[in-house]
Design an enzyme around this catalytic site. Structure first.
Site, short mmCIF file in Angstrom:
data_model
loop_
_atom_site.label_atom_id
_atom_site.label_comp_id
_atom_site.label_asym_id
_atom_site.label_seq_id
_atom_site.Cartn_x
_atom_site.Cartn_y
_atom_site.Cartn_z
N THR A 84 0.84 -1.20 0.00
CA THR A 84 0.00 0.00 0.00
C THR A 84 0.88 1.25 0.00
OG1 THR A 84 -1.75 -1.15 1.18
CG2 THR A 84 -1.80 1.25 1.28
N CYS A 108 -9.34 -7.03 1.03
CA CYS A 108 -9.37 -5.66 1.53
C CYS A 108 -10.76 -5.07 1.38
CB CYS A 108 -8.38 -4.79 0.76
SG CYS A 108 -6.81 -5.58 0.57
N THR A 138 5.46 -6.65 -1.42
CA THR A 138 5.14 -6.81 0.00
C THR A 138 5.57 -8.21 0.44
OG1 THR A 138 3.37 -6.52 1.63
CG2 THR A 138 2.77 -7.68 -0.39
N GLN A 171 1.26 -9.34 -5.73
CA GLN A 171 0.87 -10.75 -5.81
C GLN A 171 1.86 -11.59 -6.60
OE1 GLN A 171 -1.65 -12.27 -4.29
NE2 GLN A 171 -2.82 -10.53 -3.54
N THR A 188 13.18 4.97 11.24
CA THR A 188 14.09 3.90 11.67
C THR A 188 13.79 2.63 10.89
OG1 THR A 188 14.22 4.81 13.88
CG2 THR A 188 14.79 2.48 13.65
N HIS A 202 4.21 -10.13 3.02
CA HIS A 202 3.28 -11.08 3.66
C HIS A 202 2.48 -11.93 2.68
CE1 HIS A 202 -0.77 -9.01 3.41
NE2 HIS A 202 -0.01 -7.99 3.12
#
Ligand SMILES: Cc1ncc(COP(=O)(O)O)c(C=O)c1O
Length: 391
Positions: free
Chosen positions: A78, A330, A205, A185, A245, A207
């Site tokens: 995102t 989502c 991403t 994806q 950080t 995950h």
């Protein structure tokens, strides 16, 4: 958890479990006996954290065949999509304010474009063909001299339909505009060679590929004219493009997940294909069933089906304990029919009955057989209320 034992999880396009090897690598950067120091610190412990990050960046770069210097760490796809789209549009706005995307993109792409539209940019929204693919002639016709950015996703998160990003990117480059790809994806699942692909910006991403939630990356090609204005301002990390950080343990998790994905990609794809084919052969004879997006153009990890004369919410409830998605995860809290399926020309009723099955490394044939039984029983039960169309 004991409750997990009864669940049949077929929602790997929404998220995957963290690989145990990934979890182990991450733990070593979190606890008091590990390397928990802030990588911005100049002392020896901080420098060790930097080394871990360097190694992980190399692992992700190797998966994508690119230079580690082209990768910026973010909190997920995102944020990467927002940074790429808002950042590139703002950076290049003096040259022109026309942008192009598709109606079937994830909200993390459509919403930044909606925001830019409100700011005065002009956005052309392309529709896919009924199979889910973008006709390149439509893109060619939409490109203008003032077009600065085209954003087209790689694998669609609802249908699995996979766009030919090489062909689309080549056209964008011929016409002098940047090409962004949402690859949330596809990274770690399909071969991606950024050394040769005509892609300027790519979002990813961890995950979706057995890494942790909360870490992603944006690839920014090292080419003239390719740059993004930052969205965040702070401590100067990551060349000021994305300060804050660096979450060393998350980054190490993504790096490890990338290395595993690279070594398993061919086996993973064979397995996903076998699972998808087993499921489809078990349900394809149900009257009124159809796939959303053509299977020939779709990634094997996703199978999205609609069914006539069955109401979507009731179907979802009747399928428990099967964990699947209606449309995008989502969006699944919304009762609205999926805008992605509507863009493929599906009616409201068919879009509302859509179920997205998605498979992963842990999926076993037995899971698929239970899913087939649950799906068939649910359809029979719901059609029992309308007996003229029993399965
Ligand atoms: C295609 C696509 N883009 C973006 C995202 C958002 O990714 P993240 O959860 O990392 O923010 C997802 C996740 O559902 C996705 O499937």
């Amino acid at each position: 958890m004991t409750e997990q034992a009864n669940l049949i999880y077929l929602d790997y396009a929404a998220s995957t479990p963290v690989d145990p090897w990934v979890a182990e690598a991450m733990t070593a950067l979190m606890t008091a006996d590990g390397n928990y120091a802030n990588p911005s610190s100049t002392h020896i412990a901080g420098r060790r954290s930097v080394e871990f990050i360097r190694h992980a960046t190399g692992q992700l770069a190797a998966l994508l065949n690119t230079d580690p210097g082209c990768l910026i760490w973010t909190s997920g796809a995102t944020e990467s999509d927002n940074l790429a789209i808002l950042g590139a549009a703002h950076y290049r706005q003096v040259r022109g304010q026309h942008l192009i995307t598709m109606r079937t993109e994830h909200k993390a792409v459509t919403d930044p474009f909606n925001t830019l539209q409100k700011q005065g940019f002009e956005v052309t929204w392309l529709d896919p063909e009924t199979d889910g693919l973008l006709d390149i002639a439509k893109l060619a016709a939409a490109l203008r001299d003032d077009t600065q950015l085209v954003s087209i996703m790689h694998i669609n998160n609802e249908t699995g339909v996979t766009q030919d990003i090489e062909q689309l990117g080549r056209l964008c480059h011929e016409r002098g505009c940047l090409f962004h790809v949402d690859a949330a994806q596809s990274v770690g699942k399909l071969p991606i060679d950024l050394a040769t692909l005509p892609v300027d910006l790519m979002s990813m991403t961890a995950h979706k590929v057995y890494g942790p939630k909360g870490i992603g990356a944006l690839y920014i090609a090292d080419r003239p004219g390719v740059h993004v204005d930052p969205l965040l301002f702070g401590g100067g990390q990551q060349r000021n493009l994305r300060p804050g950080t660096l979450p060393a343990q998350q980054i190490v998790g993504f790096g490890a997940a990338a290395a595993i994905a690279q070594s398993r990609m061919i086996d993973d794809r064979k397995h996903l294909g076998a699972m998808r084919d087993r499921l489809w052969s078990g349900i394809r004879d149900i009257p009124g069933i159809s796939t959303n997006g053509a299977m020939e153009c779709a990634f094997a990890g996703i199978l999205n089906v609609s069914i006539e004369d069955v109401e979507g919410e009731s179907l979802m409830l009747a399928l428990e304990p099967l964990c699947v998605a209606t449309g995008s995860a989502c969006n699944s809290k919304s009762q609205e029919p999926s805008y992605v399926l509507r863009a493929l020309g599906r009616s409201d009723e068919l879009a509302q009955s859509a179920i997205r099955f998605s498979f992963g490394r842990p999926t076993r044939s037995q899971d698929i057989d239970v899913a087939i039984e649950l799906y068939r029983n649910a359809i029979s039960k719901l059609r029992g209320m309308a007996p003229e169309r029993a399965a």
